[in-house]
Design an enzyme around this catalytic site. Structure first.
Site, PDB file in Angstrom:
ATOM      1  N   GLU A  76      11.028   1.049  -2.294  1.00  0.00           N
ATOM      2  CA  GLU A  76      10.308   0.542  -3.481  1.00  0.00           C
ATOM      3  C   GLU A  76      10.482   1.412  -4.726  1.00  0.00           C
ATOM      4  O   GLU A  76       9.498   1.829  -5.342  1.00  0.00           O
ATOM      5  CB  GLU A  76       8.819   0.369  -3.129  1.00  0.00           C
ATOM      6  CG  GLU A  76       8.620  -0.590  -1.975  1.00  0.00           C
ATOM      7  CD  GLU A  76       7.184  -0.679  -1.457  1.00  0.00           C
ATOM      8  OE1 GLU A  76       6.288  -0.080  -2.063  1.00  0.00           O
ATOM      9  OE2 GLU A  76       6.976  -1.338  -0.434  1.00  0.00           O
ATOM     10  N   GLU A 122      10.203  -6.706   6.549  1.00  0.00           N
ATOM     11  CA  GLU A 122       8.733  -6.675   6.652  1.00  0.00           C
ATOM     12  C   GLU A 122       8.186  -8.101   6.562  1.00  0.00           C
ATOM     13  O   GLU A 122       7.213  -8.375   5.863  1.00  0.00           O
ATOM     14  CB  GLU A 122       8.141  -5.802   5.534  1.00  0.00           C
ATOM     15  CG  GLU A 122       8.681  -4.392   5.530  1.00  0.00           C
ATOM     16  CD  GLU A 122       7.989  -3.455   4.539  1.00  0.00           C
ATOM     17  OE1 GLU A 122       6.929  -3.799   3.990  1.00  0.00           O
ATOM     18  OE2 GLU A 122       8.533  -2.350   4.321  1.00  0.00           O
TER      19      GLU A 122
HETATM   20  O1  G3I Z   1      -4.976   6.922   8.195  1.00  0.00           O
HETATM   21  C1  G3I Z   1      -6.275   6.428   7.818  1.00  0.00           C
HETATM   22  C2  G3I Z   1      -7.221   6.669   8.925  1.00  0.00           C
HETATM   23  O2  G3I Z   1      -7.358   8.055   9.111  1.00  0.00           O
HETATM   24  C3  G3I Z   1      -8.543   6.002   8.577  1.00  0.00           C
HETATM   25  O3  G3I Z   1      -9.380   6.106   9.682  1.00  0.00           O
HETATM   26  C4  G3I Z   1      -8.351   4.523   8.241  1.00  0.00           C
HETATM   27  C5  G3I Z   1      -9.633   3.865   7.795  1.00  0.00           C
HETATM   28  O4  G3I Z   1      -9.396   2.779   6.945  1.00  0.00           O
HETATM   29  O5  G3I Z   1      -7.432   4.423   7.192  1.00  0.00           O
HETATM   30  C6  G3I Z   1      -6.176   4.935   7.573  1.00  0.00           C
HETATM   31  O6  G3I Z   1      -5.232   4.767   6.590  1.00  0.00           O
HETATM   32  C7  G3I Z   1      -4.774   3.427   6.380  1.00  0.00           C
HETATM   33  C8  G3I Z   1      -3.315   3.347   6.846  1.00  0.00           C
HETATM   34  O7  G3I Z   1      -2.791   2.103   6.472  1.00  0.00           O
HETATM   35  C9  G3I Z   1      -3.173   3.518   8.353  1.00  0.00           C
HETATM   36  O8  G3I Z   1      -3.854   2.518   9.025  1.00  0.00           O
HETATM   37  C10 G3I Z   1      -4.884   3.169   4.877  1.00  0.00           C
HETATM   38  O9  G3I Z   1      -6.244   3.093   4.508  1.00  0.00           O
HETATM   39  C11 G3I Z   1      -4.187   1.870   4.541  1.00  0.00           C
HETATM   40  O10 G3I Z   1      -4.142   1.733   3.122  1.00  0.00           O
HETATM   41  C12 G3I Z   1      -2.770   1.916   5.091  1.00  0.00           C
HETATM   42  O11 G3I Z   1      -2.158   0.697   4.750  1.00  0.00           O
HETATM   43  C13 G3I Z   1      -0.763   0.630   4.970  1.00  0.00           C
HETATM   44  C14 G3I Z   1      -0.042   0.465   3.643  1.00  0.00           C
HETATM   45  O12 G3I Z   1       1.361   0.309   3.881  1.00  0.00           O
HETATM   46  C15 G3I Z   1      -0.337   1.645   2.737  1.00  0.00           C
HETATM   47  O13 G3I Z   1       0.671   2.199   2.132  1.00  0.00           O
HETATM   48  C16 G3I Z   1      -0.494  -0.580   5.857  1.00  0.00           C
HETATM   49  O14 G3I Z   1      -1.054  -0.348   7.162  1.00  0.00           O
HETATM   50  C17 G3I Z   1       1.005  -0.818   5.983  1.00  0.00           C
HETATM   51  O15 G3I Z   1       1.231  -2.054   6.609  1.00  0.00           O
HETATM   52  C18 G3I Z   1       1.633  -0.870   4.599  1.00  0.00           C
HETATM   53  O16 G3I Z   1       3.027  -1.008   4.759  1.00  0.00           O
HETATM   54  C19 G3I Z   1       3.791  -1.188   3.551  1.00  0.00           C
HETATM   55  C20 G3I Z   1       5.174  -0.653   3.818  1.00  0.00           C
HETATM   56  O17 G3I Z   1       5.090   0.666   4.269  1.00  0.00           O
HETATM   57  C21 G3I Z   1       6.040  -0.738   2.558  1.00  0.00           C
HETATM   58  N1  G3I Z   1       6.071  -2.092   2.046  1.00  0.00           N
HETATM   59  C22 G3I Z   1       4.787  -2.708   1.824  1.00  0.00           C
HETATM   60  C23 G3I Z   1       3.977  -2.653   3.127  1.00  0.00           C
HETATM   61  C24 G3I Z   1       2.727  -3.423   3.008  1.00  0.00           C
HETATM   62  O18 G3I Z   1       1.896  -2.810   2.062  1.00  0.00           O
END
Ligand code: G3I
Length: 382
Positions: free
Chosen positions: A161, A266
């Site tokens: 990205e 994805e």
């Molecule tokens: O790690 C913490 C954890 O410690 C905590 O307990 C929990 C409570 O909400 O949050 C956890 O972090 C979350 C993380 O995912 C792991 O589950 C974040 O809040 C959440 O924002 C994060 O979201 C991820 C997102 O990327 C953030 O960058 C999504 O799961 C993941 O599917 C998404 O993936 C991205 C690709 O990498 C790039 N392209 C877009 C795609 C979708 O957004």
């Protein structure tokens, strides 16, 4: 009378397929073409993004389904910098080593996601002011992580990205501190640190003309510098009913003309209302019941539309199977998708091929049927 039967026939077929969908056991055998990975084994890899629980095989249903259905896996979060490189001088490879082992154990190709991304960075880098320190982080991070996994994983999303919607470079800490050649430099470093690993650029909305042009410029720049890039990942976060088929087809043609593999990395087709495209994780919308209409189940009409969109997408992928290397879904079942929490938290979304009980949905059968019905893709050209 005949007219009535004729009109009722599609409904009968839909009901039949739906009941098949709910009767397929989650422990799908991979024999014959009774699974996605078997059905598509001569065409392209079929992948899924795995969360930490799935990588650790803590979820019995997922543990049975993943090796049966998928020939490729991508860690959804655990190879991102905030997890794998939490402090300046400390790396944490525990979970990432587990996904490499998982791939080896089940003969599944692992795609590393991702080395350089502006999001999910550890706190110490997010606030860094000095360009030399950012450069040092960039070099150390790539060298250490890429060399650790060389020979253990199949490929890397080297940069994720890096583009804005208009095709210009995204304003990020890497652009600000390192300048726009950081993308080429990242590929140059990984090429050296991981000579046995395929190297990809990954982004969302790059099927759209302006952003696609930006991606083409990036790829050409990398190639002109004599640096290796093996493939491009079109993320594929699209909406049911508005999948941009024409732009996707044009993108496969234009990207592959540059000599790189095209991947859909994805894929998910969401069903809930949203008034913007793409997957920028920083975009958030406040919760509101009107934005969460299917809490008690997905209406049949939406399920049909989703199944038809997936079927048409896979028909298109098959048309270009010599150019498409992999199609990866962003998650395993609907309940585990990131789209239940983005851009609105706590919604009930249905974007994938398996439902919350891991049962295959109508869309699953439509995708499978393209391969199992004799010559199906030739019978109905896209
Ligand atoms: O790690 C913490 C954890 O410690 C905590 O307990 C929990 C409570 O909400 O949050 C956890 O972090 C979350 C993380 O995912 C792991 O589950 C974040 O809040 C959440 O924002 C994060 O979201 C991820 C997102 O990327 C953030 O960058 C999504 O799961 C993941 O599917 C998404 O993936 C991205 C690709 O990498 C790039 N392209 C877009 C795609 C979708 O957004």
């Amino acid at each position: 009378m005949f007219k009535k039967i004729f009109l009722a026939f599609p409904i009968f077929v839909a009901v039949f397929l739906t009941s098949c969908a709910s009767s397929k056991k989650t422990t799908a055998s991979s024999s014959a073409a009774n699974s996605l990975k078997e059905a598509y084994k001569n065409d392209f890899l079929i992948g899924a993004a795995l969360n930490a629980q799935q990588i650790e095989e803590k979820d019995a249903q997922a543990a049975a389904l993943i090796p049966a259905e998928f020939s490729a896996i991508t860690p959804e979060n655990i190879m991102k910098a905030e997890v794998i490189h939490p402090e300046w001088n400390r790396y944490n490879f525990d979970l990432a080593d587990k996904i490499a082992d998982y791939g080896k154990k089940h003969n599944i190709k692992v795609n590393g996601h991702t080395l350089i991304w502006h999001s999910q960075l550890p706190a110490y880098i997010r606030t860094m002011k000095d360009a030399d320190s950012v450069k040092q982080y960039f070099t150390n991070h790539i060298n250490t992580v890429a060399s650790h996994f060389d020979g253990k994983i199949y490929s890397w999303d080297v940069v994720n990205e890096a583009l804005e919607e208009d095709g210009s470079m995204r304003k990020s800490i890497f652009l600000n501190k390192l300048g726009e050649d950081f993308v080429t430099e990242a590929f140059r470093l990984v090429q050296k640190a991981a000579p046995n690993t395929e190297l990809y650029y990954n982004d969302y909305n790059i099927e759209q003309p302006n952003k696609r042009a930006g991606a083409i410029t990036l790829i050409k720049k990398i190639q002109a510098a004599g640096v290796r890039i093996d493939g491009i990942g079109i993320q594929g976060h699209w909406h049911v009913g508005t999948v941009p088929f024409k732009e996707i087809e044009q993108s496969i043609i234009e990207f592959s003309a540059l000599g790189v593999k095209v991947m859909f990395t994805e894929l998910d087709l969401e069903v809930l209302p949203r008034n913007f495209q793409g997957a920028d994780v920083n975009q958030r919308v406040a919760s509101n019941p009107a934005l969460n209409p299917y809490v008690n189940g997905l209406p049949d009409s939406v399920m049909q539309q989703q199944a038809s969109d997936y079927e048409n997408l896979f028909r298109l992928f098959l048309k270009y199977k010599d150019k498409v290397g992999r199609v990866t879904f962003w998650g395993v079942n609907d309940g585990q998708s990131w789209l239940n929490n983005w851009p609105v938290r706590g919604r009930t979304n249905y974007p994938l091929l398996f439902d919350r009980e891991f049962k295959p949905k109508l869309a699953y059968y439509k995708v499978l049927e393209l391969k199992t019905k004799k010559n199906a893709e030739q019978q109905k050209p896209f």
